[in-house]
Design a protein around this motif. Structure first.
Motif, PDB file in Angstrom:
ATOM      1  N   MET A  65       0.828  -1.213   0.000  1.00  0.00           N
ATOM      2  CA  MET A  65       0.000   0.000   0.000  1.00  0.00           C
ATOM      3  C   MET A  65       0.865   1.267   0.000  1.00  0.00           C
ATOM      4  N   LEU A  66       2.073   1.160   0.580  1.00  0.00           N
ATOM      5  CA  LEU A  66       2.970   2.309   0.625  1.00  0.00           C
ATOM      6  C   LEU A  66       3.786   2.432  -0.661  1.00  0.00           C
ATOM      7  N   ARG A  67       4.166   1.279  -1.221  1.00  0.00           N
ATOM      8  CA  ARG A  67       4.990   1.289  -2.431  1.00  0.00           C
ATOM      9  C   ARG A  67       4.835  -0.037  -3.152  1.00  0.00           C
ATOM     10  N   PRO A  68       4.322  -0.073  -4.359  1.00  0.00           N
ATOM     11  CA  PRO A  68       4.056   1.047  -5.282  1.00  0.00           C
ATOM     12  C   PRO A  68       2.664   1.639  -5.141  1.00  0.00           C
ATOM     13  N   THR A  69       1.855   1.187  -4.198  1.00  0.00           N
ATOM     14  CA  THR A  69       0.451   1.473  -3.879  1.00  0.00           C
ATOM     15  C   THR A  69      -0.454   0.428  -4.512  1.00  0.00           C
ATOM     16  N   ALA A  70      -1.519   0.127  -3.797  1.00  0.00           N
ATOM     17  CA  ALA A  70      -2.482  -0.879  -4.259  1.00  0.00           C
ATOM     18  C   ALA A  70      -3.190  -0.401  -5.516  1.00  0.00           C
ATOM     19  N   GLU A  71      -3.443   0.905  -5.583  1.00  0.00           N
ATOM     20  CA  GLU A  71      -4.118   1.472  -6.757  1.00  0.00           C
ATOM     21  C   GLU A  71      -3.268   1.285  -8.014  1.00  0.00           C
ATOM     22  N   ARG A  72      -1.957   1.478  -7.891  1.00  0.00           N
ATOM     23  CA  ARG A  72      -1.071   1.290  -9.046  1.00  0.00           C
ATOM     24  C   ARG A  72      -1.045  -0.175  -9.482  1.00  0.00           C
ATOM     25  N   ILE A  73      -0.962  -1.087  -8.499  1.00  0.00           N
ATOM     26  CA  ILE A  73      -0.947  -2.516  -8.831  1.00  0.00           C
ATOM     27  C   ILE A  73      -2.254  -2.916  -9.519  1.00  0.00           C
TER      28      ILE A  73
END
Length: 375
Positions: A65-73
């Motif tokens: 969730m911090l990197r790369p973020t769940a939204e990006r995945i």
């Protein structure tokens, strides 16, 4: 579409062997799940992890969730596509990492507000947000959001923490909703107090989950205390659902947990040990850093068929570790994961054939011998 289901094929004492069916494939139990913290099992290619016999990996909600973020995945097709792993993935809820890694955290009934250990950015993790993140990642098995009290803690603190976790378990269930083919696991808490474990188990069964984890162990209480809890905790959970012991462990922890009825485990130990020059073998731990290996042409473990043992000597493994070569962590991690999966296969076969006691006796007897004699 395959539904999520669990079939027990055989038992031997309290130990069970079976299969968890998921739309992404079967998980043979007892199962050991390698940890792929940041969408990778460190030092390993996904196909190499599969080659060791792993049916499922674990991913970390907090880190992703911090990197790369769940939204990006999610935008890149979900975690399976992102990391090139087409088998099942279990994601933890983020609760444990928030407690252990994040700084300046503030716990309330709503959730946990914290600052990222990477860049100090502020975040709020609640049961609802944890479910949202794990849905974006697309994991097959989702863990409900819980609080992990730092030990040592008083019984009153453990009780308050467990009851908060049970309220969060209900909110996790409500937020998870109906997701065919995906499973939600509840997490039993209660420290080392039998009455609190029983209260927690009853609440989780009342809510209803696809599987049940035993949480709050392997956090420094010691093996004897952990086994003491597992002697009764497993019986408190539904027989027809998978039981998952979180964050375990060393090979003898795994064997003892399986003997007591645990079906799934995960731990960073095989990969972390591999990067620090520790190999796990049938005869216990080998420290490849030691000078005794410098001229030893023998494999780490002559009965092992992994690439490290098939193709390289102890002398070579010693040399590349001392030289800080990348291949050192790769070979030792592959060996450790191979050994762990071989141990699981041995346990499954022994339970199926009703000879678990003999298997366990042999396991301990071989380890007691210690490493092979130096040349």
């Amino acid at each position: 579409m395959t539904k999520f289901s669990f079939t027990r094929n055989a038992t031997d004492g309290a130990a069970r062997t079976g299969v968890i069916d998921t739309p992404r494939g079967q998980i043979r139990t007892p199962a050991f799940m390698p940890v792929g913290t940041a969408a990778t099992v460190k030092a390993m290619m996904p196909e190499s992890v599969a080659a060791t016999g792993a049916d499922i990996l674990l991913g970390n909600t907090y880190h992703l969730m911090l990197r790369p973020t769940a939204e990006r995945i999610a935008g890149l097709g979900g975690l399976h596509t992102f990391m090139n792993w087409d088998k099942p993935i279990l994601t933890d809820s983020g609760g444990f990492q928030v407690m252990s890694l994040a700084s300046l955290r503030k716990l309330t009934e709503e959730g946990v507000r914290f600052a990222s250990h990477i860049d100090g950015s502020k975040h709020m993790l609640t049961p609802e947000r944890s479910m949202e993140i794990q849905k974006l990642l697309g994991s097959d098995i989702v863990m409900c959001f819980d609080e992990c009290p730092a030990l040592p803690a008083t019984e009153a603190e453990v009780a308050a923490s467990m009851r908060l976790s049970m309220r969060w378990a209900q909110r996790s269930r409500d937020a998870f909703g109906d997701r065919p083919g995906h499973a939600l696991f509840g997490i039993q808490q209660g420290g080392v107090t039998r009455e609190l474990r029983a209260e927690s188990a009853e609440k989780l069964k009342e809510i209803g989950f696809d599987g049940y984890a035993v949480g709050g162990l392997a956090v420094g209480e010691g093996q004897e205390a952990m086994f003491g809890v597992l002697d009764y905790a497993c019986d408190m959970l539904p027989e027809d659902k998978p039981r998952y012991l979180m964050g375990v462990g060393k090979p003898d922890d795994i064997v003892g947990a399986v003997e007591r009825g645990i079906d799934m485990m995960d731990c960073v130990l095989p990969s972390r040990s591999g990067r620090t020059g520790q190999a796990w073998t049938r005869r216990g731990q080998v420290n490849i850093k030691n000078a005794r290996h410098a001229d030893d042409p023998r494999p780490l473990d002559e009965a092992c068929s992994c690439p490290a043992c098939s193709n390289y000597s102890r002398a070579y493994l010693h040399h590349v570790f001392r030289s800080q070569e990348m291949i050192s962590g790769m070979l030792l991690t592959w060996h450790n994961l191979h050994y762990y999966q071989e141990l699981m296969a041995g346990l499954r076969a022994a339970i199926s054939e009703g000879r678990l006691a003999a298997f366990v006796a042999d396991f301990h007897a071989l380890r007691a011998q210690g490493d092979i004699e130096p040349l």
